[in-house]
Structure formats: C-alpha cells, structure tokens
Design a protein around this motif. Structure first.
Motif, PDB file in Angstrom:
ATOM      1  N   GLY A  94      35.632  36.305  71.951  1.00 47.03           N
ATOM      2  CA  GLY A  94      36.332  37.412  72.429  1.00 47.03           C
ATOM      3  C   GLY A  94      35.525  38.627  72.064  1.00 47.03           C
ATOM      4  O   GLY A  94      34.848  38.553  71.275  1.00 47.03           O
ATOM      5  N   TRP A  95      36.048  39.677  72.627  1.00 50.62           N
ATOM      6  CA  TRP A  95      35.551  41.023  72.306  1.00 50.62           C
ATOM      7  C   TRP A  95      36.913  41.707  71.744  1.00 50.62           C
ATOM      8  O   TRP A  95      37.877  41.781  72.611  1.00 50.62           O
ATOM      9  N   ALA A 103      38.990  41.344  75.519  1.00 44.55           N
ATOM     10  CA  ALA A 103      38.526  40.390  76.432  1.00 44.55           C
ATOM     11  C   ALA A 103      38.115  38.915  75.897  1.00 44.55           C
ATOM     12  O   ALA A 103      37.760  39.172  74.654  1.00 44.55           O
ATOM     13  N   ALA A 104      38.596  37.997  76.607  1.00 44.35           N
ATOM     14  CA  ALA A 104      38.082  36.687  76.000  1.00 44.35           C
ATOM     15  C   ALA A 104      37.600  35.843  77.124  1.00 44.35           C
ATOM     16  O   ALA A 104      37.945  35.927  78.312  1.00 44.35           O
ATOM     17  N   ILE A 105      37.087  34.705  76.549  1.00 41.64           N
ATOM     18  CA  ILE A 105      36.403  33.674  77.713  1.00 41.64           C
ATOM     19  C   ILE A 105      36.818  32.206  76.984  1.00 41.64           C
ATOM     20  O   ILE A 105      36.337  32.047  75.769  1.00 41.64           O
ATOM     21  N   GLY A 126      37.228  24.962  81.849  1.00 39.87           N
ATOM     22  CA  GLY A 126      37.339  26.068  83.020  1.00 39.87           C
ATOM     23  C   GLY A 126      36.728  27.466  82.738  1.00 39.87           C
ATOM     24  O   GLY A 126      36.551  28.260  83.880  1.00 39.87           O
ATOM     25  N   GLY A 127      36.571  27.683  81.668  1.00 42.29           N
ATOM     26  CA  GLY A 127      36.030  29.111  81.240  1.00 42.29           C
ATOM     27  C   GLY A 127      36.973  30.332  81.665  1.00 42.29           C
ATOM     28  O   GLY A 127      36.206  31.324  82.281  1.00 42.29           O
ATOM     29  N   SER A 128      38.151  30.092  81.586  1.00 39.63           N
ATOM     30  CA  SER A 128      38.744  31.125  81.952  1.00 39.63           C
ATOM     31  C   SER A 128      38.696  32.370  81.387  1.00 39.63           C
ATOM     32  O   SER A 128      38.352  32.415  80.170  1.00 39.63           O
ATOM     33  N   THR A 129      38.981  33.490  81.923  1.00 44.74           N
ATOM     34  CA  THR A 129      38.868  34.973  81.301  1.00 44.74           C
ATOM     35  C   THR A 129      40.176  35.454  81.026  1.00 44.74           C
ATOM     36  O   THR A 129      41.126  35.545  81.873  1.00 44.74           O
ATOM     37  N   TYR A 130      40.168  36.341  79.885  1.00 41.45           N
ATOM     38  CA  TYR A 130      41.465  36.919  79.690  1.00 41.45           C
ATOM     39  C   TYR A 130      41.188  38.504  79.324  1.00 41.45           C
ATOM     40  O   TYR A 130      40.168  38.877  78.647  1.00 41.45           O
ATOM     41  N   TYR A 131      42.081  39.289  79.699  1.00 35.80           N
ATOM     42  CA  TYR A 131      41.720  40.842  79.608  1.00 35.80           C
ATOM     43  C   TYR A 131      43.068  41.450  78.943  1.00 35.80           C
ATOM     44  O   TYR A 131      44.149  41.143  79.687  1.00 35.80           O
ATOM     45  N   VAL A 180      42.108  47.276  80.026  1.00 38.08           N
ATOM     46  CA  VAL A 180      40.726  47.332  80.516  1.00 38.08           C
ATOM     47  C   VAL A 180      40.642  46.519  81.842  1.00 38.08           C
ATOM     48  O   VAL A 180      39.602  46.331  82.361  1.00 38.08           O
ATOM     49  N   GLN A 181      41.820  45.825  82.239  1.00 41.95           N
ATOM     50  CA  GLN A 181      41.635  44.879  83.321  1.00 41.95           C
ATOM     51  C   GLN A 181      41.008  45.652  84.718  1.00 41.95           C
ATOM     52  O   GLN A 181      41.619  46.845  85.104  1.00 41.95           O
ATOM     53  N   GLY A 182      40.050  45.173  85.414  1.00 42.42           N
ATOM     54  CA  GLY A 182      39.496  45.587  86.693  1.00 42.42           C
ATOM     55  C   GLY A 182      38.513  46.620  86.319  1.00 42.42           C
ATOM     56  O   GLY A 182      37.578  47.076  87.037  1.00 42.42           O
ATOM     57  N   ARG A 183      38.314  47.074  84.765  1.00 45.68           N
ATOM     58  CA  ARG A 183      37.052  47.743  84.511  1.00 45.68           C
ATOM     59  C   ARG A 183      35.934  47.091  83.611  1.00 45.68           C
ATOM     60  O   ARG A 183      34.647  47.151  83.738  1.00 45.68           O
ATOM     61  N   PHE A 184      36.499  46.175  82.956  1.00 45.31           N
ATOM     62  CA  PHE A 184      35.617  45.441  82.078  1.00 45.31           C
ATOM     63  C   PHE A 184      35.436  43.881  82.674  1.00 45.31           C
ATOM     64  O   PHE A 184      36.375  43.213  83.199  1.00 45.31           O
ATOM     65  N   THR A 185      34.400  43.222  82.368  1.00 47.27           N
ATOM     66  CA  THR A 185      34.257  41.750  82.667  1.00 47.27           C
ATOM     67  C   THR A 185      33.622  41.029  81.514  1.00 47.27           C
ATOM     68  O   THR A 185      32.321  41.558  81.207  1.00 47.27           O
ATOM     69  N   ILE A 186      34.028  40.125  81.143  1.00 42.72           N
ATOM     70  CA  ILE A 186      33.199  39.331  79.848  1.00 42.72           C
ATOM     71  C   ILE A 186      32.750  38.171  80.652  1.00 42.72           C
ATOM     72  O   ILE A 186      33.109  37.527  81.489  1.00 42.72           O
ATOM     73  N   SER A 187      31.574  37.537  80.322  1.00 40.40           N
ATOM     74  CA  SER A 187      30.589  36.627  81.015  1.00 40.40           C
ATOM     75  C   SER A 187      29.889  35.906  79.825  1.00 40.40           C
ATOM     76  O   SER A 187      29.768  36.516  78.699  1.00 40.40           O
ATOM     77  N   ARG A 188      29.359  34.813  80.206  1.00 41.58           N
ATOM     78  CA  ARG A 188      28.480  34.154  79.237  1.00 41.58           C
ATOM     79  C   ARG A 188      27.112  33.565  79.740  1.00 41.58           C
ATOM     80  O   ARG A 188      27.197  33.122  80.951  1.00 41.58           O
ATOM     81  N   ASP A 189      26.081  33.538  78.922  1.00 43.88           N
ATOM     82  CA  ASP A 189      24.871  32.779  79.695  1.00 43.88           C
ATOM     83  C   ASP A 189      24.621  31.915  78.343  1.00 43.88           C
ATOM     84  O   ASP A 189      24.457  32.164  77.290  1.00 43.88           O
TER      85      ASP A 189
END
Length: 127
Positions: A35-36, A49-51, A57-62, A66-75
């Motif tokens: 999470g952030w 945000a969280a993933i 399934g790697g669902s994301t939560y906001y 920040v919904q629509g402006r921030f994106t959480i991702s993972r490498d």
C-alpha cells in the motif's frame, strides 16, 4: 529483515505528475498486499492506494480522493511497487509512505493492517 525504500518524491506544479517507487528487500511484493499512504501536516495518516497479491488477482484499491488520478502497479522482477500520480494538486502535498502487509488483510487502506513501513518520501505540489 524487511526493508522498504521509497524514492521519486519531489516538487511539482499543480497539474503535474510524479511516480513514486518502493523497492522491497527481504519481502515479496508479488505475494502480499502493498500500500501507499500519505500524511499531510496536521492530518492523520491516509490510505491512498493498495494492490493485492498476484495469486489473488492483484486487485487494486484507491481512496476516493485519488481515484482516476493515481495508479498503483507492481514489477515483480524488480520487487518494486509504483505509484503513478497524475493531475496533482496542492491538496496532494504530503509525506508518502510505502507499506507492506503481513498476511491477508481485510481493509486494504487502513494503516494499522500493514506491518512494514518505509521511511517516506516528500511530495510537494505548488499552485
């Protein structure tokens, strides 16, 4: 020993973008909740945000703010989580923290559900 190291903070003008990175050691970002969070002066720590785990399934939560402006991702190969922040405004100014959970958690954006924390990176947005 789990260690989370954030980077990517800085100062931008309103409308700008930043990408925060959180690299983990001693911990798998792929198989756990990440999470952030942020804390502005005089305000409580807020989930941004969280993933979820890849196997789930790697669902994301906001947060609504920040919904629509921030994106959480993972490498997974880099064991790193990112927070892409677009359309920043002065209300986004805060100290941003990366956090990692220990096991399954029920509330993805609740700080108390996370066991490990980075040192934080400052984001300042000017108008």
């Amino acid at each position: 020993q789990v260690q989370l190291v954030e980077s990517g903070g800085g100062s931008v003008q309103a409308g700008g973008s930043l990408r925060l990175s959180c690299t983990a050691s001693g911990y798998s970002v792929k198989n756990n909740f990440m999470g952030w969070f942020r804390q502005a002066p005089g305000r409580e720590l807020e989930g941004v945000a969280a993933i979820g785990p890849a196997l789930a399934g790697g669902s994301t939560y906001y947060a609504d703010s920040v919904q629509g402006r921030f994106t959480i991702s993972r490498d997974n190969a880099k064991n790193t989580v990112y927070l892409q922040m677009n359309s920043l405004n002065p209300e986004d100014t805060a100290l941003f923290f990366c956090a990692a959970a220990s096991g399954w958690i029920g509330y993805r954006l609740r700080p108390s559900d996370y066991a490990y924390w980075g040192q934080g990176t400052q984001v300042t947005v000017s108008s």
